[in-house]
Write a protein that holds these residues in place. Structure first.
Motif, mmCIF file in Angstrom:
data_model
loop_
_atom_site.group_PDB
_atom_site.id
_atom_site.type_symbol
_atom_site.label_atom_id
_atom_site.label_comp_id
_atom_site.label_asym_id
_atom_site.label_seq_id
_atom_site.Cartn_x
_atom_site.Cartn_y
_atom_site.Cartn_z
ATOM 1 N N ALA A 156 0.845 -1.201 0.000
ATOM 2 C CA ALA A 156 0.000 0.000 0.000
ATOM 3 C C ALA A 156 0.871 1.238 0.000
ATOM 4 O O ALA A 156 1.842 1.341 0.752
ATOM 5 N N ASN A 158 0.798 5.816 -0.750
ATOM 6 C CA ASN A 158 0.020 7.039 -0.942
ATOM 7 C C ASN A 158 0.120 7.430 -2.416
ATOM 8 O O ASN A 158 1.218 7.681 -2.914
ATOM 9 N N LYS A 186 -5.018 5.392 -1.276
ATOM 10 C CA LYS A 186 -4.147 4.262 -0.966
ATOM 11 C C LYS A 186 -4.253 3.287 -2.133
ATOM 12 O O LYS A 186 -5.345 2.867 -2.489
ATOM 13 N N ARG A 302 -9.101 4.082 2.216
ATOM 14 C CA ARG A 302 -7.931 4.312 1.353
ATOM 15 C C ARG A 302 -7.513 5.780 1.317
ATOM 16 O O ARG A 302 -6.439 6.109 0.847
ATOM 17 N N THR A 306 -0.558 6.261 5.389
ATOM 18 C CA THR A 306 -0.345 4.826 5.577
ATOM 19 C C THR A 306 0.492 4.507 6.805
ATOM 20 O O THR A 306 0.751 3.349 7.079
#
Length: 857
Positions: A156, A158, A186, A302, A306
């Motif tokens: 994951a 940004n 995300k 999302r 993160t």
């Protein structure tokens, strides 16, 4: 001397050229002298050196010059951390090439550093954006790959949908891209990783041996590594009334429906009121596949950062899955939520919430009206229902917890872990906060990752004979995103393995990789490999590393990992890169502003635009007042910056260097003031006048001054070794004052010469000028530190207080260790004592050797 005043505008350049012509500071690896490696964190070439750089580099420079005077071969290099986003931003905003912008900035900043007279070995200069550096970095990356420490997986990230790039967490502001302002998403992308977690325990253990590092830095790293002991266990899913429902499709066929969680606080199990899973958890993904509401919530998760730090501060949201889990010890059904504050890559991606004793869980429980049960109590407040909006996280005794009641926290943890292991539903385990280091960046201005992607062979490393993989010069920044992806030819290559058509990896390496090994390249720079192992052994580890506290975690942790990784694959013979670390304070300045009546926002002005009085400040252009703000770190946005070039041009390099070292302890912030730099300029001139009084033909002895001189030499050496530069400065002031008061003698001239040597690491241009004018041979930069006579470090005279009836009436300067009867006789013979006694009979005399004579009458 021929001049009444020291003229830095002439002297500074003259001696800088002399040092360069003599190659005074070029390190010789083959020297038989003991070796010292002094290093300051290298700068990013943003265009200008700021005054904070000057403080940092002045400290390292004084130490490096001092070490040379003590007979060491000193490596004191300089280079440039030259890759990164600012250069790409300049390309987009100004229509320039990142390389041209960067190299022009390097030239400007190098000239600024030279004007300050730093004793740097410019022959070893490196810039991380040059192929001769990053090509060797690619070779090391391949070495780590071959050693099993590099891998690629989906992760994951940004994602900025406008700029079409991955953003670092620091570039996500309030959930939006820092440049585009677009809502960050995300996304899962294939990323390259370094296995830093393989070294987590070693990195943690190694902190114990770093005795010459600040305690706060070691603690910050310890917390970042984040070793947690706890319990990993399984909650059973309670079947629905029909015996099927959502359970059937959410869990792997043939296996029990259960949610595995990790907790560092198994002692709080009786306070559990919910279980939460990450949006990326397989159960959450399965739910989202068949439930539009769940899918919408997962999509909402999302948005935002993160990292654990960002998730900790954002508002907590959850989605009730409808599933209920069985508590392992009591008849209680716990709701299962998908929650935006749970990270999939920590533990199992699932947690149980104990709201009474965790603030994050409490915020969540209050939002969704979940039970809050107290299970830890200190004192008499043992009510089962926990009131209030602030969780209790302190120590205490277990309550409302059945068989755990009355235990302390550690005993309760051990008991729950033992029961879980005996029952087969959990195991005591260790997890780490530290994550493997994702080094992929979807940017142009960075080190190309040396791999190609082949449809037949998969991911293939570039052969070392084909390194460096260089960046193309003809790139277009008019469209957002990574220019390497759009380049018409660069990424198209033949597969090194099968010869078929393939594509280069278009990600570049995180710039933290560049700074994780640069200190090795400074020490050894062969053209055919990253470094020579035997050459490194002569210099490494760095004896003294100096830099800002803002690099306490990532840069220093990554550098420690990199050396361990290279040691692990047999490239080097040491694990820690920096034997001693010093984190200097910042240079600060007050701010000047006015509120713009149009938008109500402050407009800031630079110090050069202000006329500052003792209690007022006005703008020079209109004479009207401005608001004077508090003293804060110098910042371009607040314009409270001081241009070193302007100050050097006005006062000379040595006055600026002296100001950087004086007053504030070096680990504390240094407030910039015009009065301060003016005072330093006056002291430069005072020393110049003092040095003019040196007389090599002087005769006569001043034993007291000799003692002060030798004591100063020893103390200042200790101060510089300890980086207590402000103390060394104070001792030079003190010795200069003693010399001013002393009469003509050989001792006085020796003291003047000694001050010249003591001040030379701090004021090198003044020292060289005075050294030459006094007729000394060679450069003072090559002179030795003054010798110390140990006998003169011991005081042979003491000052003894003389009291009459408990009140001080006189003092005596006498030989140390004078017998009591002689002290008594001298005290009684004192004219002041006799006047005080006025014929009264002395009944008793109390003598404390070397300290006190008390006369009782």
């Amino acid at each position: 001397m021929s001049e009444n005043r020291f003229n830095p505008s002439l002297a500074d350049g003259r001696w800088q050229r002399a040092w360069e012509d003599a190659q005074s500071f070029k390190a010789d690896s083959n020297s038989s002298k003991p070796k010292s490696y002094v290093l300051e964190m290298f700068p990013y070439p943003s265009g200008r050196i700021h005054i904070g750089h000057v403080r940092n580099y002045t400290m390292g420079d004084v130490l490096a010059r001092y070490k040379r005077m003590r007979g060491h071969e000193v490596l004191h290099p300089m280079g440039w951390d030259a890759f990164g986003m600012p250069a790409e931003n300049a390309a987009m905003e100004k229509g320039v090439h990142p390389g041209g912008w960067t190299r022009e900035n390097i030239a400007n900043m190098k000239a600024q550093l030279k004007r300050l007279g730093f004793a740097l070995d410019w022959s070893r200069e490196i810039a991380t954006c040059e192929p001769d550096y990053y090509g060797q970095e690619q070779a090391l990356f391949l070495d780590l790959y071959e050693g099993g420490l590099v891998y690629r997986k989906e992760s994951a990230v940004n994602w900025d949908p406008v700029d079409q790039t991955v953003l670092a967490n620091e570039q996500v502001i309030d959930g939006r891209g820092w440049r585009s302002g677009a809502l960050v998403e995300k996304r899962k992308l294939s990323q390259w990783f370094l296995k830093i977690t393989d070294f987590a325990q070693d990195l943690l253990d190694g902190l114990g041996g770093l005795e010459n590092w600040p305690d706060k830095v070691r603690l910050m790293q310890e917390n970042w590594i984040g070793k947690s002991q706890g319990l990993q266990f399984r909650f059973q899913v309670i079947p629905s009334a029909e015996g099927e429902g959502p359970n059937v499709t959410l869990f792997e066929p043939g296996k029990d429906a259960e949610i595995e969680v990790f907790t560092t606080r198994p002692d709080t199990i009786f306070g559990a009121s919910f279980v939460a899973i990450a949006a990326d958890h397989p159960v959450a993904q399965a739910l989202a596949a068949g439930n539009p509401d769940a899918a919408a919530f997962v999509e909402q998760c999302r948005q935002g950062g993160t990292t654990a730090a960002e998730i900790e501060t954002q508002e907590k949201f959850g989605y009730d899955t409808g599933l209920r889990l069985r508590h392992p010890f009591q008849d209680q059904a716990l709701p299962l939520y998908i929650a935006n504050f749970v990270l999939m890559d920590y533990g199992t991606g699932a947690v149980f919430g104990c709201p009474a004793h965790d603030q994050r869980d409490l915020d969540f429980a209050r939002k969704y009206a979940l039970p809050v049960t107290r299970v830890i109590a200190e004192g008499f407040d043992t009510d089962r229902v926990f009131a209030g909006d602030e969780a209790y996280t302190g120590p205490g005794t277990l309550v409302n917890s059945q068989f755990l009641d009355g235990m302390d926290v550690e005993a309760a943890k051990a008991d729950v872990i033992a029961r879980a292991e005996a029952g087969g539903w959990g195991n005591g385990t260790t997890v780490w906060r530290l994550r493997d280091w994702g080094v992929s960046r979807q940017r142009y201005w960075g080190t190309p990752i040396p791999f190609v992607h082949c449809g037949t062979c998969g991911v293939v490393p570039v052969p070392k004979a084909q390194l460096p993989v260089t960046l193309p010069e003809d790139v277009d920044f008019s469209t957002p995103g990574n220019p390497l992806l759009r380049h018409p030819t660069w990424k198209h290559v033949d597969c090194p393995k099968c010869g078929g058509k393939a594509e280069r990896e278009t990600d570049t390496l995180d710039t933290f990789v560049d700074s994780s090994w640069y200190f090795l390249r400074f020490a050894s720079q062969p053209s055919d490999k990253p470094f020579d192992r035997e050459e490194l052994a002569k210099w490494l580890p760095v004896e003294q590393y100096i830099g800002g506290i803002e690099h306490a975690i990532l840069h220093l942790l990554y550098a420690r990992f990199w050396t361990r990784a290279l040691q692990h694959i047999g490239k080097i013979d040491f694990a820690e890169p920096f034997a001693s670390l010093f984190t200097q304070g910042m240079v600060t300045h007050e701010t000047y502003s006015r509120v713009d009546p149009g938008n109500g926002q402050p407009v800031y002005f630079s110090p050069g635009e202000i006329d500052r009085g003792s209690d007022s400040a006005v703008l020079k252009t209109d004479g009207a007042p401005v608001d004077v703000g508090r003293v804060i770190k110098m910042s371009k946005s607040k314009k409270n910056v001081v241009d070193p070039d302007e100050i050097v041009a006005r006062y000379g390099a040595d006055a600026v260097r002296w100001f950087m070292l004086s007053d504030s302890p070096p680990e504390r912030d240094l407030p910039w003031s015009e009065a301060g730099i003016e005072g330093c300029w006056r002291f430069v001139q005072r020393l110049w006048r003092l040095f003019a009084q040196y007389d090599a033909q002087a005769v006569g002895e001043d034993k007291a001054l000799d003692r002060k001189t030798h004591q100063a030499v020893a103390a200042i050496a200790d101060d510089i070794e300890a980086l207590s530069f402000n103390k060394a400065v104070a001792r030079i002031y003190e010795l200069a004052s003693a010399v001013d008061k002393a009469g003509p003698s050989a001792s006085r001239s020796n003291a003047i010469r000694t001050i010249l040597l003591l001040a030379s690491p701090m004021m090198p241009h003044l020292a060289e000028e005075a050294w030459a004018q006094a007729g000394h041979a060679g450069l003072i930069a090559d002179a030795a530190w003054p010798d110390v006579d140990p006998a003169l470090l011991v005081e042979d005279e003491v000052t003894v207080a003389v009291q009459v009836k408990g009140k001080l009436r006189d003092t005596l300067t006498v030989a140390k260790g004078l017998p009591n009867e002689e002290l008594e006789a001298l005290a009684l013979a004192s004219e002041k004592v006799q006047r005080t006694l006025d014929g009264a009979q002395v009944r008793k005399v109390i003598v404390v050797p070397d300290r006190l004579v008390n006369i009782v009458a």
